[in-house]
Motif scaffolding. Sequence first.
Motif, PDB file in Angstrom:
ATOM      1  N   MET A 107       0.827  -1.213   0.000  1.00 28.51           N
ATOM      2  CA  MET A 107       0.000   0.000   0.000  1.00 28.51           C
ATOM      3  C   MET A 107       0.862   1.264   0.000  1.00 28.51           C
ATOM      4  SD  MET A 107      -2.958  -1.072   2.727  1.00 28.51           S
ATOM      5  CE  MET A 107      -4.021  -2.496   2.458  1.00 28.51           C
ATOM      6  N   HIS A 108       2.082   1.122   0.487  1.00 29.12           N
ATOM      7  CA  HIS A 108       3.023   2.243   0.489  1.00 29.12           C
ATOM      8  C   HIS A 108       3.999   2.124  -0.682  1.00 29.12           C
ATOM      9  CE1 HIS A 108       1.873   3.944   4.410  1.00 29.12           C
ATOM     10  NE2 HIS A 108       1.618   2.698   4.751  1.00 29.12           N
ATOM     11  N   LYS A 109       3.591   1.384  -1.723  1.00 32.14           N
ATOM     12  CA  LYS A 109       4.373   1.216  -2.955  1.00 32.14           C
ATOM     13  C   LYS A 109       5.706   0.522  -2.697  1.00 32.14           C
ATOM     14  CE  LYS A 109       1.119   3.390  -5.160  1.00 32.14           C
ATOM     15  NZ  LYS A 109       1.255   4.677  -5.806  1.00 32.14           N
ATOM     16  N   LEU A 110       5.704  -0.408  -1.731  1.00 33.90           N
ATOM     17  CA  LEU A 110       6.887  -1.223  -1.461  1.00 33.90           C
ATOM     18  C   LEU A 110       6.525  -2.682  -1.738  1.00 33.90           C
ATOM     19  CD1 LEU A 110       7.886   0.403   1.943  1.00 33.90           C
ATOM     20  CD2 LEU A 110       9.336   0.412  -0.086  1.00 33.90           C
ATOM     21  N   THR A 111       7.155  -3.284  -2.736  1.00 32.87           N
ATOM     22  CA  THR A 111       6.891  -4.681  -3.053  1.00 32.87           C
ATOM     23  C   THR A 111       7.947  -5.539  -2.374  1.00 32.87           C
ATOM     24  OG1 THR A 111       5.942  -4.096  -5.190  1.00 32.87           O
ATOM     25  CG2 THR A 111       6.638  -6.370  -4.904  1.00 32.87           C
ATOM     26  N   VAL A 112       7.515  -6.347  -1.393  1.00 30.22           N
ATOM     27  CA  VAL A 112       8.423  -7.176  -0.596  1.00 30.22           C
ATOM     28  C   VAL A 112       8.182  -8.639  -0.951  1.00 30.22           C
ATOM     29  CG1 VAL A 112       9.177  -7.770   1.736  1.00 30.22           C
ATOM     30  CG2 VAL A 112       8.303  -5.476   1.262  1.00 30.22           C
ATOM     31  N   LYS A 113       9.242  -9.378  -1.253  1.00 28.99           N
ATOM     32  CA  LYS A 113       9.096 -10.743  -1.743  1.00 28.99           C
ATOM     33  C   LYS A 113       9.182 -11.800  -0.652  1.00 28.99           C
ATOM     34  CE  LYS A 113      10.862  -9.557  -6.330  1.00 28.99           C
ATOM     35  NZ  LYS A 113      11.925  -9.772  -7.322  1.00 28.99           N
TER      36      LYS A 113
ATOM     37  N   THR B  71      17.964  14.397   4.248  1.00 30.44           N
ATOM     38  CA  THR B  71      17.126  14.126   5.431  1.00 30.44           C
ATOM     39  C   THR B  71      16.974  12.632   5.661  1.00 30.44           C
ATOM     40  OG1 THR B  71      15.880  16.143   4.993  1.00 30.44           O
ATOM     41  CG2 THR B  71      14.883  14.561   6.495  1.00 30.44           C
ATOM     42  N   VAL B  72      16.761  11.878   4.586  1.00 31.13           N
ATOM     43  CA  VAL B  72      16.614  10.426   4.707  1.00 31.13           C
ATOM     44  C   VAL B  72      17.905   9.798   5.215  1.00 31.13           C
ATOM     45  CG1 VAL B  72      16.303   8.286   3.399  1.00 31.13           C
ATOM     46  CG2 VAL B  72      14.785  10.224   2.991  1.00 31.13           C
ATOM     47  N   VAL B  73      19.039  10.249   4.693  1.00 29.71           N
ATOM     48  CA  VAL B  73      20.331   9.721   5.144  1.00 29.71           C
ATOM     49  C   VAL B  73      20.523   9.976   6.636  1.00 29.71           C
ATOM     50  CG1 VAL B  73      22.835  10.036   4.994  1.00 29.71           C
ATOM     51  CG2 VAL B  73      21.491   9.765   2.913  1.00 29.71           C
ATOM     52  N   ARG B  74      20.207  11.192   7.095  1.00 28.34           N
ATOM     53  CA  ARG B  74      20.332  11.504   8.526  1.00 28.34           C
ATOM     54  C   ARG B  74      19.409  10.638   9.367  1.00 28.34           C
ATOM     55  NH1 ARG B  74      20.552  16.857   6.767  1.00 28.34           N
ATOM     56  NH2 ARG B  74      18.353  17.188   7.319  1.00 28.34           N
ATOM     57  N   THR B  75      18.178  10.422   8.881  1.00 29.79           N
ATOM     58  CA  THR B  75      17.216   9.592   9.622  1.00 29.79           C
ATOM     59  C   THR B  75      17.721   8.158   9.757  1.00 29.79           C
ATOM     60  OG1 THR B  75      15.403  10.935   8.743  1.00 29.79           O
ATOM     61  CG2 THR B  75      14.818   8.820   9.712  1.00 29.79           C
TER      62      THR B  75
ATOM     63  N   LEU C 264      12.560   8.720  -1.497  1.00 26.24           N
ATOM     64  CA  LEU C 264      13.434   7.929  -0.618  1.00 26.24           C
ATOM     65  C   LEU C 264      12.862   7.765   0.784  1.00 26.24           C
ATOM     66  CD1 LEU C 264      17.036   9.146  -1.550  1.00 26.24           C
ATOM     67  CD2 LEU C 264      15.878   7.044  -2.225  1.00 26.24           C
ATOM     68  N   TYR C 265      11.849   8.558   1.146  1.00 22.84           N
ATOM     69  CA  TYR C 265      11.233   8.391   2.459  1.00 22.84           C
ATOM     70  C   TYR C 265      10.629   6.988   2.611  1.00 22.84           C
ATOM     71  CZ  TYR C 265      11.721  13.311   3.751  1.00 22.84           C
ATOM     72  OH  TYR C 265      12.228  14.539   4.089  1.00 22.84           O
ATOM     73  N   GLN C 266      10.379   6.312   1.472  1.00 22.93           N
ATOM     74  CA  GLN C 266       9.849   4.954   1.542  1.00 22.93           C
ATOM     75  C   GLN C 266      10.815   4.020   2.272  1.00 22.93           C
ATOM     76  OE1 GLN C 266       7.000   6.512   0.497  1.00 22.93           O
ATOM     77  NE2 GLN C 266       6.494   4.384   0.122  1.00 22.93           N
ATOM     78  N   LEU C 267      12.117   4.341   2.225  1.00 23.91           N
ATOM     79  CA  LEU C 267      13.104   3.525   2.940  1.00 23.91           C
ATOM     80  C   LEU C 267      12.924   3.666   4.447  1.00 23.91           C
ATOM     81  CD1 LEU C 267      16.257   4.344   0.786  1.00 23.91           C
ATOM     82  CD2 LEU C 267      14.771   2.338   0.630  1.00 23.91           C
ATOM     83  N   VAL C 268      12.569   4.861   4.890  1.00 26.40           N
ATOM     84  CA  VAL C 268      12.301   5.079   6.320  1.00 26.40           C
ATOM     85  C   VAL C 268      11.038   4.320   6.718  1.00 26.40           C
ATOM     86  CG1 VAL C 268      11.842   6.807   8.096  1.00 26.40           C
ATOM     87  CG2 VAL C 268      13.439   7.323   6.228  1.00 26.40           C
ATOM     88  N   ILE C 269      10.019   4.388   5.854  1.00 25.44           N
ATOM     89  CA  ILE C 269       8.779   3.645   6.114  1.00 25.44           C
ATOM     90  C   ILE C 269       9.077   2.150   6.209  1.00 25.44           C
ATOM     91  CG2 ILE C 269       6.573   2.944   5.073  1.00 25.44           C
ATOM     92  CD1 ILE C 269       6.303   5.787   3.995  1.00 25.44           C
TER      93      ILE C 269
END
Length: 691
Positions: free
Chosen positions: A363-369, A524-528, A624-629
């Motif tokens: 739902m957050h556009k992340l396809t996990v296998k 910002t994503v790198v710092r997070t 890239l915030y999807q990586l934090v999610i």
Amino acid sequence: MKFKILHEKKGRMRIHVMQYRMTFDQADTLLYYLQQQELITYAKVNNRTCDAVIEYSGERSALLTLLQSYRENKVTVPAEVLENSSRALNAEYQEKLADQVILHYARKFLLPYPLRLAFNAWKAAGYVVKGLRCLAARKIEVPVLDATAIAVSMLRGDIDTAGSVMFMLGIGELLEDWTYKKSVADLANTMSLNVSQVWLKTEDSEILVPVNRIEEGDTIIVRMGKVIPFDGVVADGEAMVNQAALTGESAPVRKAEGSVVYAGTTVEEGELLIRVKKAGGGSRYEKIVSMIEETEKLKSALESKAEHLADRLVPYSLGGTILTYLLTRNTTKALSVLMVDYSCALKLAMPVSVLSAIREASMHKLTVKGGKFLEAAAEADTIVFDKTGTLTKAQPTVAEVVSFSDQDPDELLRIAACLEEHFPHSMARAVVEAANDKNLVHEEMHSKVEYIVAHGIASMIGDKRVIIGSAHFTFEDEKCTVPAGKEELFSRLPEEYSHLYLAIDGELAAVICIEDPLRPEAATVVRTLQDAGMKVVMMTGDSERTAKAIAHHVGVDEYFSEVLPEDKANFVEKEKAMGRKVIMIGDGINDSPALSAADVGIAISDGAELAREIADITVGKDDLYQLVILRILSERLMKRIQSNFTQIIGFNSMLIALGVLGIIQPTTSALLHNTSTLMITMSSMTSLLEK
């Protein structure tokens, strides 16, 4: 189709479709349309109530414009989306569930005792047979416990208890089957093939056409880095094909004339002409479902540990029943132990937690296998970024074409686009789009195109060798030279851009300057991620000058420039050898070795198809915030699995103790046990992230 707004608040709207009932296809078509809109972050369509819930970012007026422009017959939905919808599955199981409840209570209150006894005896026989088969296989598992509890109740003449136990078991099995099938179907849909165009071989040329124009018997061309979109037979060519998406084995398989190839596999090296055997996405979907059901790929270590523990606890439950009877000589107390088993809850709640998390990720556009990749993402302490298309924007643009020949820059751009359109890379797309923007028609005027990974492209136009690629490829590998008198122009090339070098017949013809701006959210994503305890590394094939500038702006812990694909993979292996869990993020064919080597390989959706197929997780949103999610989601999943484990062991142990003490009856134990299992399972299906 007309819509009515039922309720709304900032960023969220609930609408009603103005008709009595929606068909499954109508609901799926509307949902597909909504999910394709960048403005919409989440959508859900209920075909029974004709309602849709929409969450969006941006202006309300823009959403209303999207809804007003919706025309069902104008939306092209991939066939597999409609064919593999879970709406029919939901309707089927809702009907089965209602039938079971109605029939159970109808028998209990309307059937005379003799008929009820006969029915329960016939049904109990099925459970007893399953238990005996389990014992015959020298296994003491849940069917043995169920059979013992039901048989003892029947022998005591307590047919209502036996009937209630069988009813609860039946409901549990039905819900388990429904939950699992829906989760698998939703996951398989997110993993299904998503190829929009393919090269079709005609008698005298090749043309790029939509996949829905391909029919059985057509011959298509699949080049290096591309996904094979259909099952078929190799008509010509030779290639190494990666079948990991279907078999789980990463070692590529050689395919030549006469070999069978499958939809969803990827050409790693070479080129194939494939005669299509089956058009459409059905076979791909079926293979994915089979892979999910038949392999351990989905299971995280915690999930596997819970399931193994569940099997090991069964003999202890049976032993506890016998011991309770020997000590108390009370059949009711002994039955209370049998009515409660840990296995059912552990084996249902754990997979549902993982599958639900994977569905939420989609739902957050992340396809996990698989669940093990979420576990690895939660534990990872090193994250490696490729630069182009990841830390920088996924859509670089051509800023300038500097000509080093007597040819016009537009003509040189046209030649470059003609070569680059065959290969999936963000910089290649930039060249093709620049040519399209200038309406430069680039028909196939060259011979077969050769792609040299991490270097460039080579072909022939007439009797002249044409190459396009990096400085290393152009001047060192191919020994090309700068035309006499153009040295000063070459030295004054703008340093703020990345450069693609086009050479014809051994002499530099043009330098294409590519603007590849940094993503605004990158720093910002790198710092997070660093705040979460992760070491952030950047690796790129670009020059030291470019890499240093990007690394400084983003704030990575470490960076490497002018690296080859094997350098990235070697770095990942070195980090793993030091005991670190590594995430690799990339978007190109040259990132594929590192994506395979990492504990979690993450591909950007706009990148090469080979990278997406090899990757364990695909980011489908240009953010890239999807990586934090992903990190937050995976950490919360691990906490949920641990919490479920504690709740299941604790609550069921309490039920056993209450039964042995005679405080509650066996039927109450069974009811509470099954209720707790369903409640924990339903809780496991709830969202891990706040809206």
